[in-house]
Design a protein around this motif. Structure first.
Motif, mmCIF file in Angstrom:
data_model
loop_
_atom_site.group_PDB
_atom_site.id
_atom_site.type_symbol
_atom_site.label_atom_id
_atom_site.label_comp_id
_atom_site.label_asym_id
_atom_site.label_seq_id
_atom_site.Cartn_x
_atom_site.Cartn_y
_atom_site.Cartn_z
ATOM 1 N N SER A 236 0.857 -1.192 0.000
ATOM 2 C CA SER A 236 0.000 0.000 0.000
ATOM 3 C C SER A 236 0.886 1.232 0.000
ATOM 4 O O SER A 236 2.115 1.138 0.091
ATOM 5 C CB SER A 236 -0.932 0.010 1.223
ATOM 6 O OG SER A 236 -0.168 0.038 2.425
ATOM 7 N N SER B 216 1.058 5.471 1.493
ATOM 8 C CA SER B 216 0.477 6.363 2.491
ATOM 9 C C SER B 216 1.221 7.689 2.518
ATOM 10 O O SER B 216 2.416 7.762 2.223
ATOM 11 C CB SER B 216 0.529 5.717 3.882
ATOM 12 O OG SER B 216 0.063 6.625 4.874
ATOM 13 N N ASP C 298 0.347 9.599 5.402
ATOM 14 C CA ASP C 298 -0.045 9.931 6.775
ATOM 15 C C ASP C 298 0.480 8.861 7.722
ATOM 16 O O ASP C 298 0.055 7.707 7.658
ATOM 17 C CB ASP C 298 -1.574 10.015 6.862
ATOM 18 C CG ASP C 298 -2.064 10.554 8.200
ATOM 19 O OD1 ASP C 298 -1.288 10.546 9.175
ATOM 20 O OD2 ASP C 298 -3.237 10.967 8.269
ATOM 21 N N THR C 299 1.393 9.243 8.599
ATOM 22 C CA THR C 299 1.979 8.253 9.517
ATOM 23 C C THR C 299 0.957 7.702 10.501
ATOM 24 O O THR C 299 1.184 6.654 11.103
ATOM 25 C CB THR C 299 3.153 8.867 10.312
ATOM 26 O OG1 THR C 299 2.729 10.096 10.906
ATOM 27 C CG2 THR C 299 4.335 9.121 9.402
ATOM 28 N N ARG C 300 -0.169 8.380 10.654
ATOM 29 C CA ARG C 300 -1.210 7.868 11.555
ATOM 30 C C ARG C 300 -1.938 6.683 10.936
ATOM 31 O O ARG C 300 -2.665 5.972 11.624
ATOM 32 C CB ARG C 300 -2.212 8.982 11.887
ATOM 33 C CG ARG C 300 -1.630 10.137 12.684
ATOM 34 C CD ARG C 300 -2.583 11.311 12.735
ATOM 35 N NE ARG C 300 -2.852 11.843 11.395
ATOM 36 C CZ ARG C 300 -3.642 12.901 11.158
ATOM 37 N NH1 ARG C 300 -4.224 13.519 12.174
ATOM 38 N NH2 ARG C 300 -3.836 13.316 9.928
ATOM 39 N N LYS C 301 -1.728 6.477 9.628
ATOM 40 C CA LYS C 301 -2.425 5.387 8.939
ATOM 41 C C LYS C 301 -1.441 4.438 8.248
ATOM 42 O O LYS C 301 -1.760 3.809 7.251
ATOM 43 C CB LYS C 301 -3.393 5.963 7.908
ATOM 44 C CG LYS C 301 -4.451 6.880 8.522
ATOM 45 C CD LYS C 301 -5.317 7.522 7.444
ATOM 46 C CE LYS C 301 -6.324 8.493 8.056
ATOM 47 N NZ LYS C 301 -7.137 9.172 7.021
ATOM 48 N N GLU D 242 0.568 1.273 7.245
ATOM 49 C CA GLU D 242 0.354 -0.171 7.246
ATOM 50 C C GLU D 242 1.685 -0.870 7.034
ATOM 51 O O GLU D 242 2.632 -0.296 6.484
ATOM 52 C CB GLU D 242 -0.628 -0.562 6.140
ATOM 53 C CG GLU D 242 -2.012 0.046 6.307
ATOM 54 C CD GLU D 242 -2.931 -0.302 5.145
ATOM 55 O OE1 GLU D 242 -2.479 -0.981 4.209
ATOM 56 O OE2 GLU D 242 -4.109 0.119 5.178
ATOM 57 N N SER E 58 4.315 -0.902 3.601
ATOM 58 C CA SER E 58 3.772 0.178 2.781
ATOM 59 C C SER E 58 4.894 1.101 2.295
ATOM 60 O O SER E 58 6.028 1.046 2.783
ATOM 61 C CB SER E 58 2.744 0.990 3.570
ATOM 62 O OG SER E 58 3.361 1.601 4.694
ATOM 63 N N LYS F 232 7.000 2.107 12.170
ATOM 64 C CA LYS F 232 5.629 1.592 12.204
ATOM 65 C C LYS F 232 5.368 0.527 11.141
ATOM 66 O O LYS F 232 4.264 0.008 11.060
ATOM 67 C CB LYS F 232 4.644 2.750 12.036
ATOM 68 C CG LYS F 232 4.533 3.644 13.265
ATOM 69 C CD LYS F 232 3.458 4.710 13.054
ATOM 70 C CE LYS F 232 3.218 5.522 14.317
ATOM 71 N NZ LYS F 232 2.157 6.542 14.131
#
Length: 427
Positions: free
Chosen positions: A15, A17, A19-22, A24, A27, A49
């Motif tokens: 995936s 991203s 945004d580090t808040r989301k 996966e 990714s 993360k």
């Protein structure tokens, strides 16, 4: 690092991203900069993360040569990567833009085409210079057709998005008085949105066109096109449309669609989905079933029953064109009691006061509708008439509104920043 090499890193990821808040696992994280943030500062956090690779454009945060990809401009790299991926897949892409109805039309097209094809479409309203690349990068080798919504609030934005997505087909819902401040007036809106037509013409692609719209007809004279209208001179004839309050459309060999969409202003959104479905050889019965099973959400033309009232919740956004369309629909509805709760329309620039005044003027004679105007621009133009009520803020409205009426048809319409869905708590 060349885009081909970055693409090989992308292919290893599951995936993408921004945004580090989301984040996966496995990714690709793209560190973008804004007016008040620099995501480069979160590059290491993204790796911690679970991101497999990160793209950064600030060498001060370049701490892992194996997993960090240092580029000159992260945003430009995201856009280039999306364009490269689009060309590697080689799938047909349908792009759409317009002042009103983009998201609803996109969802209807997706519902129709998915009856026969494996489709992927813009999620939510990810339709800008960041959202369009993310949409393209969500397509994969199993995607038969991609559907890309394009939003814009200034000149050259649609041109940029077309150069990234390279659409094979395009549709413009309408030209309306939206984002007048950024576009520089209504003529600027027409020019800006028509950048999609310019791309299609220059690249010998196909436009889907509503022949009942004279501006669309004028702008597409030189294009390859597949058309719809209420007359016989189009590829797809729409036999009839009514809305009381839900839209019913009859097309083709007397195939009738009873939709869950409110208002005659949604008819052409349905008609476009029918037309695109027919172009891609979707059977009439499948088109009918797809559209009849579509239920709008997110405050977009939702019909809500509450305390005996029929509430048309259309509080996702508003501009003069969509406001007038919603009011025209309310006026023609068969209801003995009608109420309109209208909020200010944003991003109109120097024309804001005048456009709000025009809305008020249009309702002066509609004495069978009690209208509650909320917001500074409506309040600036307040007049004294028994069926028109003005409130500078929503708090003022909520404190004074005591009308516990039942069995009424109530329209709730305003720009997103007005958050008029709060009105439901008062009814």
């Amino acid at each position: 690092m060349k885009i081909e090499e970055i693409y090989q890193c992308f292919l290893q990821c599951e995936s993408i991203s921004t945004d580090t808040r989301k984040i996966e696992s496995n990714s690709l994280f793209v560190a973008l900069k804004g007016d008040n943030f620099d995501a480069n500062t979160f590059a290491q956090e993204a790796l911690n993360k679970g991101a497999l690779f990160v793209i950064i454009d600030n060498k001060n945060y370049y701490s892992d040569q194996d997993k960090m990809i240092l580029v000159n401009d992260s945003l430009k790299t995201l856009q280039d990567l999306a364009n490269y991926h689009r060309n590697q897949l080689g799938l047909p892409i349908v792009a759409l833009t317009g002042s009103n109805g983009k998201t609803t039309t996109k969802e209807l097209i997706n519902c129709v085409l998915s009856k026969k094809y494996n489709t992927k479409a813009t999620i939510g309203n990810l339709n800008n210079h960041i959202g369009v690349p993310l949409t393209l990068l969500s397509f994969d080798e199993n995607t038969d057709i991609g559907i890309v919504e394009m939003g814009a609030n200034h000149q050259k934005e649609i041109e940029l998005l077309c150069n990234i997505a390279e659409p094979d087909f395009g549709y413009i819902t309408n030209f309306g008085k939206a984002h007048l401040e950024g576009f520089g007036g209504f003529e600027g809106v027409i020019k800006g949105k028509s950048e999609l037509y310019t791309y299609l013409q220059e690249n010998h692609k196909t436009a889907f066109v509503n022949l009942d719209d004279p501006i669309q007809v004028e702008k597409t004279k030189a294009l390859n096109k597949y058309t719809f209208s209420s007359s016989d001179n189009s590829d797809i004839k729409i036999n009839s449309t009514i809305a009381n309050p839900l839209v019913k459309v009859d097309f083709s060999n007397n195939t009738t669609i009873q939709s869950h969409l409110i208002g005659i202003y949604n008819a052409n959104n349905i008609n476009a989905a029918i037309t695109i479905g027919k172009y891609f050889n979707i059977e009439d019965i499948d088109i009918k079933n797809a559209i009849e099973n579509y239920i709008p959400s997110n405050n977009r033309s939702q019909l809500i029953e509450k305390n005996g009232n029929h509430i048309i919740l259309d509080a996702y956004n508003a501009n003069p064109s969509s406001m007038n369309a919603a009011l025209t629909n309310l006026i023609q509805l068969e209801s003995t009691q009608k109420i309109a709760v209208l909020g200010d329309m944003f991003e109109l620039g120097s024309e804001s006061i005048e456009e709000h005044k025009k809305i008020i003027e249009s309702l002066k004679k509609e004495e069978n509708i009690n209208v509650y105007f909320i917001g500074k621009d409506f309040y600036h133009n307040k007049v004294s008439q028994k069926h028109l009520f003005f409130f500078e803020t929503f708090d003022n409205f909520s404190k004074e509104y005591q009308n516990k009426i039942q069995n009424a048809t109530i329209l709730i319409k305003g720009s997103r920043g007005m958050a008029l869905e709060r009105t439901l708590e008062l009814l």
